[in-house]
Design a protein around this motif. Structure first.
Motif, mmCIF file in Angstrom:
data_model
loop_
_atom_site.group_PDB
_atom_site.id
_atom_site.type_symbol
_atom_site.label_atom_id
_atom_site.label_comp_id
_atom_site.label_asym_id
_atom_site.label_seq_id
_atom_site.Cartn_x
_atom_site.Cartn_y
_atom_site.Cartn_z
ATOM 1 N N ARG A 1 1.878 1.954 -3.476
ATOM 2 C CA ARG A 1 0.762 2.520 -4.253
ATOM 3 C C ARG A 1 0.584 4.006 -3.945
ATOM 4 O O ARG A 1 0.325 4.812 -4.841
ATOM 5 C CB ARG A 1 -0.540 1.772 -3.948
ATOM 6 C CG ARG A 1 -0.603 0.343 -4.458
ATOM 7 C CD ARG A 1 -2.042 -0.143 -4.589
ATOM 8 N NE ARG A 1 -2.784 -0.059 -3.332
ATOM 9 C CZ ARG A 1 -2.868 -1.039 -2.436
ATOM 10 N NH1 ARG A 1 -2.234 -2.185 -2.652
ATOM 11 N NH2 ARG A 1 -3.579 -0.893 -1.342
ATOM 12 N N PRO B 1 0.804 -1.225 0.000
ATOM 13 C CA PRO B 1 0.000 0.000 0.000
ATOM 14 C C PRO B 1 0.840 1.279 0.000
ATOM 15 O O PRO B 1 0.465 2.256 -0.646
ATOM 16 C CB PRO B 1 -0.812 -0.137 1.296
ATOM 17 C CG PRO B 1 -0.939 -1.600 1.506
ATOM 18 C CD PRO B 1 0.357 -2.182 1.032
ATOM 19 N N VAL C 1 -5.790 6.023 -5.563
ATOM 20 C CA VAL C 1 -5.017 5.078 -4.756
ATOM 21 C C VAL C 1 -5.965 4.247 -3.907
ATOM 22 O O VAL C 1 -6.680 4.778 -3.048
ATOM 23 C CB VAL C 1 -4.005 5.812 -3.855
ATOM 24 C CG1 VAL C 1 -3.246 4.818 -2.986
ATOM 25 C CG2 VAL C 1 -3.033 6.619 -4.708
ATOM 26 N N ARG C 2 -5.988 2.936 -4.156
ATOM 27 C CA ARG C 2 -6.828 2.047 -3.355
ATOM 28 C C ARG C 2 -6.338 2.005 -1.917
ATOM 29 O O ARG C 2 -5.151 1.923 -1.650
ATOM 30 C CB ARG C 2 -6.805 0.631 -3.946
ATOM 31 C CG ARG C 2 -7.826 -0.302 -3.299
ATOM 32 C CD ARG C 2 -7.822 -1.675 -3.944
ATOM 33 N NE ARG C 2 -6.717 -2.492 -3.452
ATOM 34 C CZ ARG C 2 -5.672 -2.852 -4.186
ATOM 35 N NH1 ARG C 2 -5.574 -2.452 -5.442
ATOM 36 N NH2 ARG C 2 -4.710 -3.594 -3.667
ATOM 37 N N LEU D 1 3.300 6.005 -5.700
ATOM 38 C CA LEU D 1 3.025 6.138 -7.126
ATOM 39 C C LEU D 1 1.908 7.147 -7.364
ATOM 40 O O LEU D 1 1.985 7.968 -8.290
ATOM 41 C CB LEU D 1 2.649 4.779 -7.715
ATOM 42 C CG LEU D 1 2.392 4.738 -9.227
ATOM 43 C CD1 LEU D 1 3.626 5.199 -9.987
ATOM 44 C CD2 LEU D 1 1.984 3.333 -9.667
ATOM 45 N N GLY D 2 0.872 7.091 -6.520
ATOM 46 C CA GLY D 2 -0.222 8.052 -6.653
ATOM 47 C C GLY D 2 0.250 9.483 -6.454
ATOM 48 O O GLY D 2 -0.195 10.398 -7.164
#
Length: 310
Positions: free
Chosen positions: A250, A247, A263-264, A253-254
């Motif tokens: 992620r 996470p 972003v989840r 990257l977001g």
């Protein structure tokens, strides 16, 4: 030039480095060329900027107090100015006493300067300050362990606070913003992501990291909270709903893509009063520096706003 803005205290962080001293000199030359009386005071230790700006006070000795350094220096100067204003500030009033705060961005990320569009070029910055333009911001206040500190852009607990608390000053001087990325990689494999109990305006949440933002940007000009603004009360609170290095990757990257909404496992909630509890010793950071305390903590708006030269 207006005589009212002629007396300026510049609080300078000497850890900024030789190249940045040249920028400071150009800034001071620009102020003096505009007719200002300028005093430069170097900080000697953590928290010294707060003392210097507090002692500048609302007694008329200075019309401006400039934070020349990074986001940590800026938050220290803001903290000191607000402390000095406290006795003379009319309750619930926007008639603000004391000096206008200036910002000469010399740090690693310079988030507030990006947020408000403060000039980075020393000459342009000096001319803008002497023009008399300013905006009103509402800083945040973080209270932990019986101590309170002011922040102007964001405060957090969890993984990014762990990174900030373990980052060396030498790495920041050598690598700049890249030092944060290097330290994040180191921490990703050893941080255990303890859960935080978060109460936002009375509503309970559980998260594995939290960032309370006053502005849009994080770590420079990366957009984390596009709806946030330092010009208003309250915070955009970003919650990390999933633990682990995946996470975090992620999220990184977001941020790099300026797409936090995609972003989840990341969500944002608007709030004015934030209460955090977690395992003892969980670190805190504000404006890119260690907060000197740990969870549990309370985060609210500062009692009064500040005027920032732009």
């Amino acid at each position: 030039m207006n005589e009212r803005i002629a007396r300026i205290l510049v609080v300078y962080n000497p850890m900024a480095g030789r190249r940045r001293i040249t920028r400071l000199r150009r800034f001071v030359q620009g102020l003096r060329a505009g007719g200002a009386e300028v005093t430069v005071a170097a900080t000697g230790h953590a928290g010294h900027g707060r003392i210097l700006s507090r002692d500048a006070g609302p007694d008329g000795a200075f019309t401006h107090v400039v934070a020349a350094g990074g986001d940590g220096t800026i938050s220290e100067v803001a903290d000191g100015l607000l402390e000095a204003m406290r006795p003379s500030f009319p309750p619930a009033s926007l008639s603000m006493p004391g000096p206008v705060m200036g910002v000469l961005p010399l740090g690693t990320a310079n988030v507030l300067a990006h947020e408000l569009g403060v000039a980075f070029a020393p000459g342009d910055n000096a001319r803008a300050l002497l023009s008399g333009r300013w905006r009103t911001i509402w800083p945040g206040r973080i209270e932990a362990g019986g101590q309170a500190r002011i922040f102007v852009q964001m405060a957090s607990a969890g993984f990014d606070a762990q990174v900030v608390n373990h980052l060396s000053l030498r790495a920041k001087r050598v690598l700049g913003r890249g030092a944060y990325a290097v330290q994040a990689i180191r921490e990703a494999g050893r941080y255990d992501f303890p859960p935080l109990q978060v109460v936002l305006d009375g509503q309970a949440h559980t998260a594995f990291g939290i960032v309370c933002s006053k502005g849009r940007f994080y770590g420079g000009r990366h957009v984390l909270a596009p709806e946030a603004t330092p010009l208003a009360r309250g915070f955009s609170v970003t919650l990390l709903d999933e633990p682990g290095a995946g996470p975090i990757a992620r999220v990184a990257l977001g941020l790099l893509c300026d797409r936090p909404d995609r972003v989840r496992g990341l969500r944002r909630v608007r709030a004015s009063h934030i209460a955090l509890t977690a395992p003892d010793g969980l670190a805190l950071q504000h404006d890119g520096d260690p907060s000197g305390g740990s969870v549990p903590c309370i985060i609210t708006d500062a009692a009064h706003p500040l005027r920032i030269a732009v």
